[in-house]
Every structure is written in C-alpha cells, then in structure tokens.
Motif scaffolding. Structure first.
Motif, PDB file in Angstrom:
ATOM      1  N   PRO A  44       0.825  -1.223   0.000  1.00 51.87           N
ATOM      2  CA  PRO A  44       0.000   0.000   0.000  1.00 51.87           C
ATOM      3  C   PRO A  44       0.851   1.261   0.000  1.00 51.87           C
ATOM      4  N   LEU A  45       0.339   2.295  -0.627  1.00 51.16           N
ATOM      5  CA  LEU A  45       1.024   3.580  -0.665  1.00 51.16           C
ATOM      6  C   LEU A  45       0.991   4.244   0.707  1.00 51.16           C
ATOM      7  N   THR A  46       1.939   5.095   0.975  1.00 53.89           N
ATOM      8  CA  THR A  46       1.980   5.824   2.245  1.00 53.89           C
ATOM      9  C   THR A  46       0.726   6.695   2.385  1.00 53.89           C
ATOM     10  N   GLY A  47       0.045   6.544   3.507  1.00 55.67           N
ATOM     11  CA  GLY A  47      -1.149   7.337   3.771  1.00 55.67           C
ATOM     12  C   GLY A  47      -2.409   6.833   3.094  1.00 55.67           C
ATOM     13  N   GLU A  48      -2.287   5.789   2.287  1.00 52.19           N
ATOM     14  CA  GLU A  48      -3.448   5.276   1.550  1.00 52.19           C
ATOM     15  C   GLU A  48      -4.552   4.796   2.487  1.00 52.19           C
ATOM     16  N   ALA A  49      -4.175   4.090   3.541  1.00 53.62           N
ATOM     17  CA  ALA A  49      -5.170   3.560   4.484  1.00 53.62           C
ATOM     18  C   ALA A  49      -5.896   4.702   5.192  1.00 53.62           C
ATOM     19  N   ASP A  50      -5.170   5.743   5.564  1.00 57.03           N
ATOM     20  CA  ASP A  50      -5.793   6.880   6.250  1.00 57.03           C
ATOM     21  C   ASP A  50      -6.784   7.600   5.344  1.00 57.03           C
ATOM     22  N   ILE A  51      -6.436   7.748   4.081  1.00 57.59           N
ATOM     23  CA  ILE A  51      -7.343   8.403   3.126  1.00 57.59           C
ATOM     24  C   ILE A  51      -8.615   7.579   2.952  1.00 57.59           C
ATOM     25  N   ALA A  52      -8.464   6.265   2.787  1.00 55.54           N
ATOM     26  CA  ALA A  52      -9.631   5.394   2.612  1.00 55.54           C
ATOM     27  C   ALA A  52     -10.496   5.389   3.865  1.00 55.54           C
ATOM     28  N   ARG A  53      -9.858   5.424   5.029  1.00 50.37           N
ATOM     29  CA  ARG A  53     -10.612   5.436   6.282  1.00 50.37           C
ATOM     30  C   ARG A  53     -11.438   6.715   6.397  1.00 50.37           C
ATOM     31  N   ARG A  54     -10.846   7.859   6.047  1.00 52.44           N
ATOM     32  CA  ARG A  54     -11.582   9.131   6.105  1.00 52.44           C
ATOM     33  C   ARG A  54     -12.735   9.157   5.114  1.00 52.44           C
ATOM     34  N   GLU A  55     -12.492   8.646   3.910  1.00 52.76           N
ATOM     35  CA  GLU A  55     -13.551   8.621   2.900  1.00 52.76           C
ATOM     36  C   GLU A  55     -14.696   7.721   3.339  1.00 52.76           C
ATOM     37  N   CYS A  56     -14.355   6.590   3.966  1.00 49.07           N
ATOM     38  CA  CYS A  56     -15.397   5.678   4.444  1.00 49.07           C
ATOM     39  C   CYS A  56     -16.203   6.320   5.576  1.00 49.07           C
ATOM     40  N   GLN A  57     -15.499   7.016   6.458  1.00 48.14           N
ATOM     41  CA  GLN A  57     -16.185   7.653   7.592  1.00 48.14           C
ATOM     42  C   GLN A  57     -17.091   8.791   7.161  1.00 48.14           C
ATOM     43  N   SER A  58     -16.868   9.293   5.952  1.00 51.38           N
ATOM     44  CA  SER A  58     -17.720  10.375   5.459  1.00 51.38           C
ATOM     45  C   SER A  58     -19.010   9.853   4.819  1.00 51.38           C
ATOM     46  N   VAL A  59     -19.111   8.527   4.679  1.00 54.24           N
ATOM     47  CA  VAL A  59     -20.318   7.908   4.109  1.00 54.24           C
ATOM     48  C   VAL A  59     -21.049   7.185   5.238  1.00 54.24           C
ATOM     49  N   PRO A  60     -22.275   7.598   5.581  1.00 55.49           N
ATOM     50  CA  PRO A  60     -22.992   7.030   6.726  1.00 55.49           C
ATOM     51  C   PRO A  60     -23.077   5.498   6.715  1.00 55.49           C
ATOM     52  N   ALA A  61     -23.319   4.898   5.554  1.00 58.73           N
ATOM     53  CA  ALA A  61     -23.463   3.446   5.488  1.00 58.73           C
ATOM     54  C   ALA A  61     -22.136   2.720   5.698  1.00 58.73           C
ATOM     55  N   CYS A  62     -21.046   3.414   5.461  1.00 60.70           N
ATOM     56  CA  CYS A  62     -19.717   2.811   5.555  1.00 60.70           C
ATOM     57  C   CYS A  62     -19.038   3.118   6.891  1.00 60.70           C
ATOM     58  N   ALA A  63     -19.341   4.255   7.460  1.00 64.83           N
ATOM     59  CA  ALA A  63     -18.629   4.771   8.632  1.00 64.83           C
ATOM     60  C   ALA A  63     -18.523   3.809   9.816  1.00 64.83           C
ATOM     61  N   PRO A  64     -19.608   3.116  10.217  1.00 61.44           N
ATOM     62  CA  PRO A  64     -19.504   2.263  11.414  1.00 61.44           C
ATOM     63  C   PRO A  64     -18.446   1.158  11.299  1.00 61.44           C
ATOM     64  N   ASP A  65     -18.172   0.697  10.086  1.00 58.09           N
ATOM     65  CA  ASP A  65     -17.229  -0.413   9.882  1.00 58.09           C
ATOM     66  C   ASP A  65     -15.914   0.037   9.254  1.00 58.09           C
ATOM     67  N   ALA A  66     -15.636   1.327   9.275  1.00 60.67           N
ATOM     68  CA  ALA A  66     -14.474   1.866   8.562  1.00 60.67           C
ATOM     69  C   ALA A  66     -13.173   1.177   8.959  1.00 60.67           C
ATOM     70  N   ALA A  67     -12.920   1.088  10.260  1.00 55.33           N
ATOM     71  CA  ALA A  67     -11.650   0.514  10.723  1.00 55.33           C
ATOM     72  C   ALA A  67     -11.521  -0.953  10.310  1.00 55.33           C
ATOM     73  N   ASP A  68     -12.606  -1.705  10.491  1.00 57.76           N
ATOM     74  CA  ASP A  68     -12.566  -3.135  10.155  1.00 57.76           C
ATOM     75  C   ASP A  68     -12.379  -3.359   8.656  1.00 57.76           C
ATOM     76  N   LEU A  69     -13.050  -2.552   7.844  1.00 60.76           N
ATOM     77  CA  LEU A  69     -12.946  -2.704   6.396  1.00 60.76           C
ATOM     78  C   LEU A  69     -11.526  -2.430   5.904  1.00 60.76           C
ATOM     79  N   ILE A  70     -10.891  -1.410   6.455  1.00 59.48           N
ATOM     80  CA  ILE A  70      -9.520  -1.078   6.053  1.00 59.48           C
ATOM     81  C   ILE A  70      -8.549  -2.142   6.562  1.00 59.48           C
ATOM     82  N   ASP A  71      -8.712  -2.532   7.834  1.00 58.17           N
ATOM     83  CA  ASP A  71      -7.814  -3.540   8.416  1.00 58.17           C
ATOM     84  C   ASP A  71      -7.913  -4.879   7.685  1.00 58.17           C
ATOM     85  N   GLN A  72      -9.119  -5.207   7.252  1.00 60.07           N
ATOM     86  CA  GLN A  72      -9.314  -6.464   6.526  1.00 60.07           C
ATOM     87  C   GLN A  72      -8.522  -6.472   5.220  1.00 60.07           C
TER      88      GLN A  72
END
Length: 199
Positions: A44-72
């Motif tokens: 993964p690129l540097t900072g890629e996970a943080d960007i994806a996590r922020r984008e997921c958290q900005s979507v209500p349907a995605c936000a609750p599982d943001a950490a798990d989805l990225i970690d997976q």
C-alpha cells in the motif's frame, strides 16, 4: 565408463547448470522480479489507508465499519505478500538444495549405486508438488481478495486492493509474476530430473 565417473563432462555441465540456476532463481526471480512485483502491486502507498478510512467515515453506510474494512484489506495484502515472497524463495531454496545434494552425491558416491537416483527422484517430485500447492495457494488468495473487494463499499476500498484484486486473473502485473513463478518452477523441476537421469 565416462558417464559413471564423477568428472564426466556431461555431469559437470549439469552440475554447473544446477548451481547457475540456483543463483539465477534467487537473484533474478526471488529477489528482483518478486521484490518488484510486491513493491508495485502488493505494498500500500503511504497514507493510503488513512485516506480510505476518512472517505469511508464520510459515508454514513460505511462509517460504522471503517476501521474493520480497512484492516481487513491491509491484512489480506500483508498475507498475500508473505505467500508470494515465501513461494518465490521456496523455488530458489529447493534449487540450492538440488545443487548441494547433487554435489555431495557426486563427491561421496562418485556416481555409484542407486542412492543418488532415488534421492534426486524424490527431490524433483517434491519440487513439482510444492509448485502445485503454492500455485493453488496464490490463486486462492487472489480469488479471496477479489471476493473481499466485491463486498467492500467503494468508499472504503484501498487503491492497492483495487489494483491487485479487481479482476486478478486478467491483470497484467499478476499474470507477469505468475508466469515467472510457473516458468522458474518448471525449469527447476526439469533440471532436477535431468540430474536424476544423469547419475
């Protein structure tokens, strides 16, 4: 008589080829080719996970599982890297085992008896079996990655996951590496069979 001596020109050429292939498989395939594949496709690129996590958290349907989805996804990429690297070095290590074994057989047995043929006959079968198992394992991980990506919300998808696991069996990068793996494995097995027949 020459064919049964330690210094038979044909055997010496086969032995030199075995050592040469072991070195080439380690340097060219396991280190350079596989290393480049991992850096370009699976890291993964540097900072890629943080960007994806922020984008997921900005979507209500995605936000609750943001950490798990990225970690997976990060976990799947990490395990795929380990498998790919382990597979490549398995080919190289077995090539060195073949070279060392053949050298010892020629020095200790001096071409006499069936011991050397039995050992190398077993070794090429081990190489073939390892190739089949590792190829299936790598294919399984790519398929699993594709399935995981398909169920991951778009906002949470890592760029690296998309690059590797979106149509993994038609991606040029994946196919390039798999072609190298298959070619190196077949060459290693074929060389061991040649050595087996030359004893």
């Amino acid at each position: 008589m020459a064919d049964h001596s330690t210094g038979s020109p044909r055997r010496l050429w086969h032995l030199a080829g075995s050592w040469s292939f072991a070195i080439v498989s380690a340097v060219i395939f396991a280190w350079l080719t596989t290393g480049a594949y991992i850096r370009q496709m699976l890291l993964p690129l540097t900072g890629e996970a943080d960007i994806a996590r922020r984008e997921c958290q900005s979507v209500p349907a995605c936000a609750p599982d943001a950490a798990d989805l990225i970690d997976q996804q990060l976990s799947l990429l990490r395990h795929t890297r380990i498998l790919v690297l382990g597979s490549a070095w398995t080919v190289a290590i077995l090539a060195f085992v073949t070279a060392v074994t053949t050298t010892l057989l020629l020095l200790l047995l001096r071409g006499r008896g069936d011991t050397g043929r039995r050992i190398l006959g077993l070794l090429w079968k081990i190489q073939a079996a390892c190739t089949a198992v590792l190829l299936v394992a790598q294919g399984t991980f790519l398929h699993r990655g594709a399935s995981t990506l398909a169920t991951t919300p778009e906002a949470a998808r890592l760029f690296t996951s998309i690059k590797v696991f979106d149509s993994p069996f038609t991606d040029a990068g994946n196919l390039y590496y798999l072609a190298w793996f298959i070619a190196a494995s077949i060459a290693a097995t074929a060389l061991t069979r040649i050595l087996h027949r030359s004893l």
